[in-house]
Design a protein around this motif. Structure first.
Motif, PDB file in Angstrom:
ATOM      1  N   ASN A   1       4.717  38.313   4.956  1.00 46.06           N
ATOM      2  CA  ASN A   1       3.707  37.272   5.179  1.00 46.06           C
ATOM      3  C   ASN A   1       3.113  36.827   3.849  1.00 46.06           C
ATOM      4  O   ASN A   1       2.311  37.529   3.278  1.00 46.06           O
ATOM      5  CB  ASN A   1       2.591  37.804   6.089  1.00 46.06           C
ATOM      6  CG  ASN A   1       1.634  36.703   6.481  1.00 46.06           C
ATOM      7  OD1 ASN A   1       2.006  35.530   6.513  1.00 46.06           O
ATOM      8  ND2 ASN A   1       0.392  37.067   6.758  1.00 46.06           N
ATOM      9  N   PRO A   2       3.518  35.689   3.352  1.00 50.72           N
ATOM     10  CA  PRO A   2       4.359  34.699   4.026  1.00 50.72           C
ATOM     11  C   PRO A   2       5.843  34.816   3.682  1.00 50.72           C
ATOM     12  O   PRO A   2       6.216  35.211   2.593  1.00 50.72           O
ATOM     13  CB  PRO A   2       3.814  33.386   3.445  1.00 50.72           C
ATOM     14  CG  PRO A   2       3.403  33.737   2.044  1.00 50.72           C
ATOM     15  CD  PRO A   2       2.960  35.173   2.088  1.00 50.72           C
TER      16      PRO A   2
ATOM     17  N   ASP B   1       5.971  37.925   0.136  1.00 50.66           N
ATOM     18  CA  ASP B   1       5.223  39.176   0.217  1.00 50.66           C
ATOM     19  C   ASP B   1       6.049  40.118   1.094  1.00 50.66           C
ATOM     20  O   ASP B   1       6.867  39.637   1.889  1.00 50.66           O
ATOM     21  CB  ASP B   1       3.838  38.926   0.841  1.00 50.66           C
ATOM     22  CG  ASP B   1       2.923  40.132   0.739  1.00 50.66           C
ATOM     23  OD1 ASP B   1       3.278  41.096   0.033  1.00 50.66           O
ATOM     24  OD2 ASP B   1       1.831  40.113   1.373  1.00 50.66           O
TER      25      ASP B   1
ATOM     26  N   LYS C   1       5.703  44.172   3.126  1.00 46.78           N
ATOM     27  CA  LYS C   1       5.067  45.475   3.341  1.00 46.78           C
ATOM     28  C   LYS C   1       5.978  46.298   4.227  1.00 46.78           C
ATOM     29  O   LYS C   1       6.537  45.786   5.188  1.00 46.78           O
ATOM     30  CB  LYS C   1       3.737  45.288   4.077  1.00 46.78           C
ATOM     31  CG  LYS C   1       2.658  44.754   3.219  1.00 46.78           C
ATOM     32  CD  LYS C   1       1.302  44.853   3.891  1.00 46.78           C
ATOM     33  CE  LYS C   1       0.237  44.409   2.912  1.00 46.78           C
ATOM     34  NZ  LYS C   1       0.518  43.074   2.360  1.00 46.78           N
TER      35      LYS C   1
HETATM   36 MN    MN Z   1       0.616  38.618   2.402  1.00 44.04          MN
END
Ligand code: MN
Ligand code: GDP
Length: 398
Positions: A199-200, A213, A215
């Motif tokens: 995101n994004p 990004d 994670k």
């Molecule tokens: Mn982000």
């Protein structure tokens, strides 16, 4: 276990997800050098911390020169970044990631999570990227697409295409989107992740799909079979009290009150904390010594709880099913004899060999406050903590 953005990008890239070129730096000078190596004239400098919401908190900066990179990173290194996900204490910035800035026309949200009710991996996506998923689900719930993956066959192309269609991805980019979705799914499955979030995910001005990004979170119980992932652990991002306990095979959760709790089992820990609150106190932590707690383990638990300087009383609450109260009592006596503590200790034992346990405590001659029920234990802990506190204040006044 969480990892950093740059690590997640490196992993996802191996699974076919496109990411911008980037490089890691441990100092402002290195960040500027990395930018020169990358080339171009606009860079994004990103604080590497285990938390989201960095953009809004000043942890993501657009820079137009090496000078600006030095300034931006001088601000970051050694500081704590406080985002809405870190809590007030924040997370230390010791690494930054430098990326060539990317121009984009659209931001998409993409997340993969374990959906407990369907017992499957669920893909959650939205055409409204850039915002956090919580905000998207509050403001644009209709934009969210959900799709669960059948584990026997994995994420099929048609299913990935369906997701891409519902996000309104342009036809020419559908194959790239399918590759991205399948790459994320395979990374999730092959590496025992519990969460993958991009995101994004953007559509760039030159029509590519790129993860800006990333994670990833991994299942701690599966790390033994992924040594290359286990190596990515960064203790600087963890509560030091919790890392110390994890290294010793104990489950420890740090909290903000004053009563340290040594308990067996997570359920009993919750009940103990609730009861302490009910009695007017605040838990400083809870330490789960698990089943089969030997005297050595109990002694270790005491040392850990006492290493937290907020602890002003210790409540030991054991319900012995697999455990044995006499062992726990032995452990308490050993711990307190070897390392006497200057705070009140309250012990409540119940279950297997409780009489023997009580006898051991009584015979020890140590100033242990005993209790029979959980409520009694919590009330005695709070009273002892308050009295002890008053006494200490008086002593300081003298
Ligand atoms: Mn982000
Ligand atoms: P987060 O706030 O911790 O989720 O960090 P992100 O990596 O998502 O960065 C925050 C925001 O910065 C993103 O939502 C983007 O809008 C922006 N951003 C990140 N990388 C770039 C980039 O390469 N180019 C541009 N123009 N914006 C970026």
């Amino acid at each position: 276990m969480d990892i950093h953005e740059y690590q997640a990008k490196e992993i996802l890239a191996k699974f076919g997800v496109a990411v911008p070129p980037g490089a890691l730096a441990y100092s402002p000078e290195q960040a500027a050098y990395r930018a020169r190596e990358l080339g171009g004239n606009r860079w994004i400098v990103k604080a590497q911390v285990h938390a989201g919401g960095r953009g809004k908190a000043g942890g993501v900066k657009l820079c137009r020169s090496e000078h600006e990179i030095q300034d931006a990173t001088n601000e970051m290194f050694g500081r704590k970044l406080v985002t809405h996900q870190t809590g007030a204490e924040g997370k230390g910035i010791y690494r930054v990631y430098v990326e060539g800035a990317v121009e984009f026309t659209r931001e998409i949200y993409l997340g993969l999570v374990l959906d407990r009710s369907s017992q499957r991996v669920m893909i959650v996506a939205s055409s409204e990227g850039g915002m956090e998923i919580e905000e998207i689900s509050a403001k644009r719930p209709d934009s969210i697409v959900r799709s669960t993956v059948e584990p026997a066959v994995g994420l099929q192309e048609f299913q990935a295409r369906e997701i891409a269609f519902s996000l309104g991805i342009p036809a020419a980019l559908i194959p790239q989107m399918v590759r991205t979705l399948q790459g994320c799914y395979r990374a999730f499955r092959d590496l025992d992740a519990t969460m993958v979030e991009i995101n994004p995910l953007v559509i760039t001005a030159d029509n590519r799909i790129l993860a800006l990004d990333a994670k990833m979170t991994f299942d701690g119980n599966a790390l033994f079979r992924h040594p290359q992932i286990a190596e990515l652990r960064d203790k600087s991002q963890e509560d030091p009290r919790e890392s110390r306990a994890a290294d010793r095979g104990l489950a420890y959760i740090g909290l903000t009150g004053n009563i340290g709790c040594i308990v067996n089992g997570a359920g009993l820990a919750m009940a103990t904390m609730d009861t302490i609150k009910l009695a007017g106190g605040e838990p400083a932590n809870f330490l789960d010594i698990g089943g089969g707690a030997t005297p050595e383990r109990v002694a270790k638990a005491f040392r850990l709880v006492m290493s937290d300087e907020n602890v002003e009383a210790i409540l030991v609450n054991i319900f012995a099913g697999i455990n044995r109260c006499d062992w726990v009592a032995e452990g308490v006596v050993q711990a307190l004899t070897a390392n006497p503590v200057d705070v009140p200790v309250i012990v409540r034992l119940s279950g297997t060999n409780v009489e023997e346990g009580q006898k051991i405590l009584a015979k020890s001659g140590l100033p242990i406050i005993r209790a029979n029920t959980l409520m009694e234990a919590a009330e005695r802990a709070v009273t002892a903590w308050k009295n002890d506190r008053k006494q200490n204040t008086r002593m300081r006044a003298i």
